[in-house]
Write a protein that holds these residues in place. Structure first.
Motif, PDB file in Angstrom:
ATOM      1  N   VAL A 166       0.863  -1.186   0.000  1.00 44.58           N
ATOM      2  CA  VAL A 166       0.000   0.000   0.000  1.00 44.58           C
ATOM      3  C   VAL A 166       0.890   1.224   0.000  1.00 44.58           C
ATOM      4  O   VAL A 166       1.832   1.308   0.795  1.00 44.58           O
ATOM      5  N   LYS A 167       0.618   2.151  -0.919  1.00 42.68           N
ATOM      6  CA  LYS A 167       1.471   3.348  -1.050  1.00 42.68           C
ATOM      7  C   LYS A 167       1.161   4.358   0.045  1.00 42.68           C
ATOM      8  O   LYS A 167       0.055   4.404   0.578  1.00 42.68           O
ATOM      9  N   SER A 168       2.146   5.190   0.306  1.00 38.80           N
ATOM     10  CA  SER A 168       1.978   6.244   1.293  1.00 38.80           C
ATOM     11  C   SER A 168       0.870   7.203   0.844  1.00 38.80           C
ATOM     12  O   SER A 168       0.830   7.628  -0.300  1.00 38.80           O
ATOM     13  N   GLY A 169      -0.050   7.493   1.746  1.00 32.72           N
ATOM     14  CA  GLY A 169      -1.136   8.426   1.430  1.00 32.72           C
ATOM     15  C   GLY A 169      -2.298   7.810   0.687  1.00 32.72           C
ATOM     16  O   GLY A 169      -3.245   8.498   0.322  1.00 32.72           O
ATOM     17  N   GLU A 170      -2.237   6.497   0.480  1.00 37.47           N
ATOM     18  CA  GLU A 170      -3.287   5.831  -0.289  1.00 37.47           C
ATOM     19  C   GLU A 170      -4.491   5.496   0.602  1.00 37.47           C
ATOM     20  O   GLU A 170      -4.334   5.226   1.787  1.00 37.47           O
ATOM     21  N   LEU A 171      -5.685   5.507  -0.011  1.00 38.40           N
ATOM     22  CA  LEU A 171      -6.886   4.974   0.648  1.00 38.40           C
ATOM     23  C   LEU A 171      -7.135   3.613   0.003  1.00 38.40           C
ATOM     24  O   LEU A 171      -7.562   3.529  -1.146  1.00 38.40           O
ATOM     25  N   PHE A 172      -6.790   2.562   0.762  1.00 34.00           N
ATOM     26  CA  PHE A 172      -6.757   1.217   0.202  1.00 34.00           C
ATOM     27  C   PHE A 172      -7.877   0.366   0.802  1.00 34.00           C
ATOM     28  O   PHE A 172      -8.034   0.315   2.024  1.00 34.00           O
ATOM     29  N   GLY A 173      -8.658  -0.276  -0.040  1.00 35.57           N
ATOM     30  CA  GLY A 173      -9.780  -1.082   0.433  1.00 35.57           C
ATOM     31  C   GLY A 173      -9.516  -2.573   0.343  1.00 35.57           C
ATOM     32  O   GLY A 173      -9.026  -3.068  -0.678  1.00 35.57           O
ATOM     33  N   LEU A 174      -9.791  -3.277   1.439  1.00 35.48           N
ATOM     34  CA  LEU A 174      -9.678  -4.734   1.458  1.00 35.48           C
ATOM     35  C   LEU A 174     -11.114  -5.251   1.464  1.00 35.48           C
ATOM     36  O   LEU A 174     -11.825  -5.104   2.454  1.00 35.48           O
ATOM     37  N   ILE A 175     -11.531  -5.810   0.328  1.00 32.38           N
ATOM     38  CA  ILE A 175     -12.944  -6.100   0.161  1.00 32.38           C
ATOM     39  C   ILE A 175     -13.219  -7.597   0.125  1.00 32.38           C
ATOM     40  O   ILE A 175     -12.622  -8.325  -0.673  1.00 32.38           O
ATOM     41  N   GLY A 176     -14.090  -8.053   1.001  1.00 26.80           N
ATOM     42  CA  GLY A 176     -14.433  -9.467   1.037  1.00 26.80           C
ATOM     43  C   GLY A 176     -15.434  -9.740   2.140  1.00 26.80           C
ATOM     44  O   GLY A 176     -15.669  -8.893   2.998  1.00 26.80           O
ATOM     45  N   ALA A 177     -16.007 -10.942   2.110  1.00 25.97           N
ATOM     46  CA  ALA A 177     -17.041 -11.320   3.072  1.00 25.97           C
ATOM     47  C   ALA A 177     -16.430 -11.604   4.445  1.00 25.97           C
ATOM     48  O   ALA A 177     -15.213 -11.719   4.587  1.00 25.97           O
ATOM     49  N   ASP A 178     -17.293 -11.755   5.439  1.00 26.68           N
ATOM     50  CA  ASP A 178     -16.850 -12.186   6.764  1.00 26.68           C
ATOM     51  C   ASP A 178     -16.168 -13.550   6.619  1.00 26.68           C
ATOM     52  O   ASP A 178     -16.654 -14.400   5.893  1.00 26.68           O
ATOM     53  N   GLY A 179     -15.058 -13.723   7.324  1.00 22.72           N
ATOM     54  CA  GLY A 179     -14.386 -15.014   7.274  1.00 22.72           C
ATOM     55  C   GLY A 179     -13.382 -15.128   6.137  1.00 22.72           C
ATOM     56  O   GLY A 179     -12.756 -16.172   5.959  1.00 22.72           O
ATOM     57  N   ALA A 180     -13.206 -14.072   5.348  1.00 18.78           N
ATOM     58  CA  ALA A 180     -12.279 -14.139   4.211  1.00 18.78           C
ATOM     59  C   ALA A 180     -10.824 -14.059   4.655  1.00 18.78           C
ATOM     60  O   ALA A 180      -9.927 -14.551   3.981  1.00 18.78           O
ATOM     61  N   GLY A 181     -10.582 -13.439   5.824  1.00 17.89           N
ATOM     62  CA  GLY A 181      -9.211 -13.297   6.324  1.00 17.89           C
ATOM     63  C   GLY A 181      -8.819 -11.846   6.590  1.00 17.89           C
ATOM     64  O   GLY A 181      -7.681 -11.567   6.973  1.00 17.89           O
ATOM     65  N   LYS A 182      -9.749 -10.925   6.413  1.00 14.77           N
ATOM     66  CA  LYS A 182      -9.462  -9.500   6.533  1.00 14.77           C
ATOM     67  C   LYS A 182      -8.967  -9.131   7.941  1.00 14.77           C
ATOM     68  O   LYS A 182      -7.944  -8.474   8.083  1.00 14.77           O
ATOM     69  N   SER A 183      -9.688  -9.565   8.948  1.00  8.36           N
ATOM     70  CA  SER A 183      -9.325  -9.181  10.323  1.00  8.36           C
ATOM     71  C   SER A 183      -8.000  -9.786  10.734  1.00  8.36           C
ATOM     72  O   SER A 183      -7.217  -9.164  11.454  1.00  8.36           O
TER      73      SER A 183
ATOM     74  N   THR B 252      -6.748  -0.865  -9.280  1.00  8.36           N
ATOM     75  CA  THR B 252      -7.793   0.143  -9.159  1.00  8.36           C
ATOM     76  C   THR B 252      -9.101  -0.532  -9.549  1.00  8.36           C
ATOM     77  O   THR B 252      -9.088  -1.591 -10.200  1.00  8.36           O
ATOM     78  N   LEU B 253     -10.219   0.066  -9.176  1.00 10.21           N
ATOM     79  CA  LEU B 253     -11.510  -0.526  -9.540  1.00 10.21           C
ATOM     80  C   LEU B 253     -11.616  -0.660 -11.068  1.00 10.21           C
ATOM     81  O   LEU B 253     -11.993  -1.714 -11.573  1.00 10.21           O
ATOM     82  N   GLU B 254     -11.235   0.396 -11.777  1.00 10.92           N
ATOM     83  CA  GLU B 254     -11.309   0.374 -13.247  1.00 10.92           C
ATOM     84  C   GLU B 254     -10.445  -0.759 -13.795  1.00 10.92           C
ATOM     85  O   GLU B 254     -10.835  -1.457 -14.715  1.00 10.92           O
ATOM     86  N   GLY B 255      -9.249  -0.897 -13.215  1.00  9.55           N
ATOM     87  CA  GLY B 255      -8.328  -1.944 -13.665  1.00  9.55           C
ATOM     88  C   GLY B 255      -8.930  -3.322 -13.490  1.00  9.55           C
ATOM     89  O   GLY B 255      -8.846  -4.185 -14.374  1.00  9.55           O
ATOM     90  N   ILE B 256      -9.563  -3.547 -12.336  1.00 10.21           N
ATOM     91  CA  ILE B 256     -10.163  -4.858 -12.054  1.00 10.21           C
ATOM     92  C   ILE B 256     -11.330  -5.117 -13.003  1.00 10.21           C
ATOM     93  O   ILE B 256     -11.448  -6.199 -13.584  1.00 10.21           O
TER      94      ILE B 256
ATOM     95  N   LYS C  74     -15.581   1.755  -5.103  1.00  7.29           N
ATOM     96  CA  LYS C  74     -15.391   2.939  -5.955  1.00  7.29           C
ATOM     97  C   LYS C  74     -14.865   4.134  -5.165  1.00  7.29           C
ATOM     98  O   LYS C  74     -14.450   5.124  -5.750  1.00  7.29           O
ATOM     99  N   LEU C  75     -14.865   4.053  -3.854  1.00  9.68           N
ATOM    100  CA  LEU C  75     -14.397   5.156  -3.025  1.00  9.68           C
ATOM    101  C   LEU C  75     -12.918   5.002  -2.653  1.00  9.68           C
ATOM    102  O   LEU C  75     -12.355   5.863  -2.004  1.00  9.68           O
ATOM    103  N   CYS C  76     -12.298   3.874  -3.058  1.00  6.01           N
ATOM    104  CA  CYS C  76     -10.903   3.607  -2.703  1.00  6.01           C
ATOM    105  C   CYS C  76      -9.989   3.918  -3.884  1.00  6.01           C
ATOM    106  O   CYS C  76     -10.388   3.808  -5.036  1.00  6.01           O
ATOM    107  N   ASP C  77      -8.732   4.284  -3.576  1.00  5.80           N
ATOM    108  CA  ASP C  77      -7.754   4.480  -4.650  1.00  5.80           C
ATOM    109  C   ASP C  77      -7.458   3.148  -5.328  1.00  5.80           C
ATOM    110  O   ASP C  77      -7.455   3.035  -6.534  1.00  5.80           O
ATOM    111  N   ARG C  78      -7.178   2.147  -4.496  1.00  4.82           N
ATOM    112  CA  ARG C  78      -6.992   0.783  -5.030  1.00  4.82           C
ATOM    113  C   ARG C  78      -7.676  -0.183  -4.086  1.00  4.82           C
ATOM    114  O   ARG C  78      -7.912   0.123  -2.917  1.00  4.82           O
ATOM    115  N   ILE C  79      -7.979  -1.384  -4.600  1.00  2.00           N
ATOM    116  CA  ILE C  79      -8.631  -2.378  -3.753  1.00  2.00           C
ATOM    117  C   ILE C  79      -7.974  -3.745  -3.920  1.00  2.00           C
ATOM    118  O   ILE C  79      -7.378  -4.041  -4.955  1.00  2.00           O
ATOM    119  N   ALA C  80      -8.078  -4.546  -2.876  1.00  2.00           N
ATOM    120  CA  ALA C  80      -7.720  -5.959  -2.959  1.00  2.00           C
ATOM    121  C   ALA C  80      -9.001  -6.731  -2.694  1.00  2.00           C
ATOM    122  O   ALA C  80      -9.712  -6.442  -1.729  1.00  2.00           O
TER     123      ALA C  80
END
Lengths: 248, 305
Positions: B28-45, B216-220, B198-204
């Protein structure tokens, strides 16, 4: 199947806590076989209204009946004739799938024989023969949701209350869950559901939106979009919820 | 410059029988708003706990602001703000007391960093004497964010801050994040709501302990070449069943007012659809080609995985 039979009926239903009016004179009806979406912002009064309709809380004034039973005098009968599922609590994590089914079957007043038959049928239908003896806590959330919904309607209630049933689940499971809702209504069960997913509001026959304790809008999704001149339920929701005066 | 670097992180529970994270790498780059997107139990926490030095990975390495999450955990704890998914403030302390407590622990004062939390704090300030345990969900969330910000962290970790929150409050919360980002804070936020991508700079996108894609969302979205159509008729539930039974259907899911139908690309797959639906008794049929959105793409990636 929609019919003219009324499963929920409220008239000026009100609940106050001190000088705070949580639910303010709401009047609405839900017909048998309907999927009724119960929407509103956090703090709008949804949970309080739902607790009254489930027989867990007595209203301050107004009238309401659920499955033909009065919320003041016959709340114990209401509890027997409804199903309830929420995302927060629905199954015991430290019991197995089978034990949970037995427990809830017992709570809902089914006989041992019925629990055995319906339970086996349920496990088979969900394709969970291998998991039947596993602790619920070890299963993925999507599976828990399915078991939890199935146990909530094991006793074939007239109506099932679903409180944010799809929060936090993946997009496939979320849709499979709605398939189950449709199947349930096909078998005559009425569904009363809350959700924060606005695409799910589109799947309801009718939707009500609560703002500050009152029902601000109630109609089919298409009519609501028409009325509020927007092309999505999210648009309808944003227009209404922004009018809210009270905080949470 | 990368503010957070994750390399081949694997974490298992229950003596290796439950995989929470499977060889996860990204930065994750410095100053980035990065989203980790997935359901409960995916491994986010689990990933958040490893990055905030509360949990040690089985294998792999990670750094936050250049510090190693294992060897230099003390340094990391000084410079990160963490808002766990479960409300973790002191329920028997008031709003004010919680905030003062966290400021003191980090060797600062509320006054010193007031500007950073002002906008959020003014919304709960009228209730500052109220115990945290007696607050509504939305107010708890705002207090937790204030406490996570009070020492002016370089990196902010927010674990599912908007779960169970209505669409209006979710929008407001993201507007707050946008303004924190403008102050240069790196923000990593997890969410099960796909529309927040769509509100994040990049997402995983994360599912079953694995990263499905990072971009990025567009890239995905641009990588998804599904042959996709939005279909509606007067009988939507019957339509869903009929579309699934159509021979050229790859998959079909409900998407609000329409069903999204993925068709095989053979020549007649589309031409035969209208007559097929008419023969099944549908009326007011509408079929329109659409570009896949984030949920279509997530579903596809889940099925491919």
């Amino acid at each position: 199947m929609l019919s003219q039979e009324t499963v929920i009926k409220t008239h000026n239903l009100t609940k106050t806590f001190g000088d705070f009016i949580a639910v303010n004179a709401i009047t609405f009806e839900v017909k048998a076989g309907e999927i009724f979406g119960f929407l509103g912002a956090n703090g709008a009064g949804k949970t309080t209204a739902m607790r009254i309709l489930c027989g867990l809380l007595s209203p301050t004034s107004g009238e309401a009946s659920v499955a033909g039973y009065d919320v003041y005098k016959e709340n114990e009968s209401i509890k027997k004739h409804i199903g309830y599922m929420s995302q927060k609590f629905s199954l015991f994590e430290n019991l197995t799938v089978k034990e949970n089914i037995e427990f809830f079957g017992g709570i809902y007043g089914l006989s041992r024989k019925e629990i055995k038959e319906k339970g086996n049928d349920l496990i088979h239908r969900l394709g969970m023969e291998k998991e039947a003896e596993k602790l619920v806590g070890s299963l993925p959330l999507g599976w828990k949701q399915k078991i939890s919904f199935s146990t909530a309607i094991l006793h074939q209630p007239k109506i099932v209350f679903l409180d944010e049933p799809t929060g936090g689940v993946d997009p496939i499971t979320r849709r499979q869950f709605w398939d189950m809702i449709y199947e349930a209504t096909d078998s005559g069960i009425t569904v009363f559901v809350t959700t924060h997913y606005m695409d799910e509001a589109e799947y309801c026959n009718r939707v009500s939106i609560m703002v500050d304790g009152t029902i601000s809008a109630l109609d089919t999704p298409n009519n609501l979009k028409h009325q509020f001149e927007t092309d999505s339920m999210e648009g309808v929701f944003l227009k209404l919820a922004r009018q809210a005066k009270r905080g949470e | 410059m990368a503010e957070v670097i994750i390399q081949n992180i694997t974490k298992t529970y229950e003596k290796g029988t439950v995989k929470a994270l499977d060889n996860v790498s990204f930065s994750v780059k410095s100053g980035e708003l990065f989203g980790l997107i997935g359901a409960d139990g995916a491994g986010k926490s689990t990933l958040f706990r490893i990055l905030t030095t509360l949990l040690i990975a089985d294998s792999g390495t990670a750094t936050v602001a250049g510090f190693d999450v294992v060897k230099e955990f003390n340094e990391i704890r000084k410079i990160v703000g963490y808002m766990p998914g479960k409300f973790s403030l002191y329920q028997d302390l008031s709003i004010e007391e919680n905030l003062n407590f966290f400021a003191t622990v980090f060797g600062t004062t509320v006054e010193e960093n007031y500007e950073l939390i002002r906008e959020i704090y003014v919304q709960i300030e009228p209730f500052k004497k109220r115990l945290a345990g007696q607050l509504s969900g939305g107010m708890k969330q705002k207090l937790a964010l204030c406490c996570a910000l009070i020492h002016e962290p370089k990196v902010l970790f927010l674990d599912e801050p908007t779960t169970g929150v209505d669409p209006v409050s979710r929008k407001e919360f993201w507007e707050m994040l946008e303004r924190l980002k403008e102050r240069g804070i790196t923000i990593i936020v997890s969410t099960p709501y796909m529309d927040e991508a769509k509100l994040c700079d990049r997402i995983a996108l994360i599912q079953n302990s694995k990263i499905l894609d990072i971009d990025t969302l567009e890239g995905i979205l641009s990588k998804n070449k599904q042959n996709l159509f939005a279909v509606s008729s007067d009988k939507m539930y019957q339509l869903l069943k009929d579309l699934r039974a159509y021979p050229d259907t790859i998959s079909c899911f409900a998407f609000g007012q329409k069903h999204h139908l993925q068709l095989k690309t053979n020549e007649n797959s589309l031409n035969n659809l209208m007559p097929y639906l008419e023969q099944k008794g549908h009326s007011n049929i509408a079929i329109k080609a659409v570009s896949p959105d984030i949920e279509d793409t997530f579903i596809k990636l889940m099925q491919d995985a």
